[in-house]
Design a protein around this motif. Sequence first.
Motif, PDB file in Angstrom:
ATOM      1  N   LYS A  63      38.825  37.625  54.120  1.00 44.20           N
ATOM      2  CA  LYS A  63      39.887  37.213  55.042  1.00 44.20           C
ATOM      3  C   LYS A  63      41.262  37.569  54.475  1.00 44.20           C
ATOM      4  CE  LYS A  63      42.002  34.685  58.231  1.00 44.20           C
ATOM      5  NZ  LYS A  63      42.503  35.340  59.409  1.00 44.20           N
ATOM      6  N   LYS A  64      41.448  37.330  53.171  1.00 40.77           N
ATOM      7  CA  LYS A  64      42.727  37.647  52.547  1.00 40.77           C
ATOM      8  C   LYS A  64      42.984  39.155  52.582  1.00 40.77           C
ATOM      9  CE  LYS A  64      45.367  36.907  48.331  1.00 40.77           C
ATOM     10  NZ  LYS A  64      45.349  36.358  46.959  1.00 40.77           N
ATOM     11  N   ALA A  65      41.953  39.945  52.292  1.00 38.88           N
ATOM     12  CA  ALA A  65      42.105  41.406  52.349  1.00 38.88           C
ATOM     13  C   ALA A  65      42.381  41.866  53.767  1.00 38.88           C
ATOM     14  CB  ALA A  65      40.848  42.080  51.803  1.00 38.88           C
ATOM     15  N   SER A  66      41.792  41.212  54.727  1.00 40.99           N
ATOM     16  CA  SER A  66      42.035  41.558  56.131  1.00 40.99           C
ATOM     17  C   SER A  66      43.457  41.192  56.549  1.00 40.99           C
ATOM     18  CB  SER A  66      41.019  40.833  57.013  1.00 40.99           C
ATOM     19  OG  SER A  66      41.276  41.071  58.364  1.00 40.99           O
ATOM     20  N   ASP A  67      43.914  40.023  56.109  1.00 39.56           N
ATOM     21  CA  ASP A  67      45.270  39.587  56.459  1.00 39.56           C
ATOM     22  C   ASP A  67      46.349  40.438  55.791  1.00 39.56           C
ATOM     23  OD1 ASP A  67      44.228  37.605  58.045  1.00 39.56           O
ATOM     24  OD2 ASP A  67      44.546  35.991  56.584  1.00 39.56           O
TER      25      ASP A  67
END
Length: 163
Positions: A63-67
């Motif tokens: 999720k962090k990499a996507s954000d």
Amino acid sequence: MKTWARHSKRSGFTLVELLVTLTLLSVIALTAMPLAEIASIRWKEQELRQSLRQIRVALDQYKKASDTGLIPKAVGESGYPPSLEVLTAPIASSKEVVQVPLILMRSLPRDPFNTDPTLPAASTWALRSYASPVNDPRPGSDVFDVHSQSQKKGLNGIQYDQW
């Protein structure tokens, strides 16, 4: 007569001594069996905690990499992975800065309380999507969280699917 007296005294155990010994051994075995079973359950619970922690950390990293834009996402998507298998596959980055593909997990752990060894590791977990409510977790188009499919209660009194 001395020879007769010598032969009448035989060395060995009497029937009463053997019965007392067997009774004591059976009592010890009966008390040890529940302790061994509890130790086995504790080991599985520890494995469940570690597996849930590993998967949840990998979901948060995805999720962090996507954000941050390392992983491309379409407008309206939550940014969570579409399946658990994505966490173990190399993910191509959308930024030129990172040339190495992202791998969040080497292998996906199995649910230790799932008894079917033929299932793949991803199928042993119950999934919750981002759009599902907290009190009624359901799978969907993404994987927001995972939990055990087991309906058994843990040693702490909480069902494993609530961990």
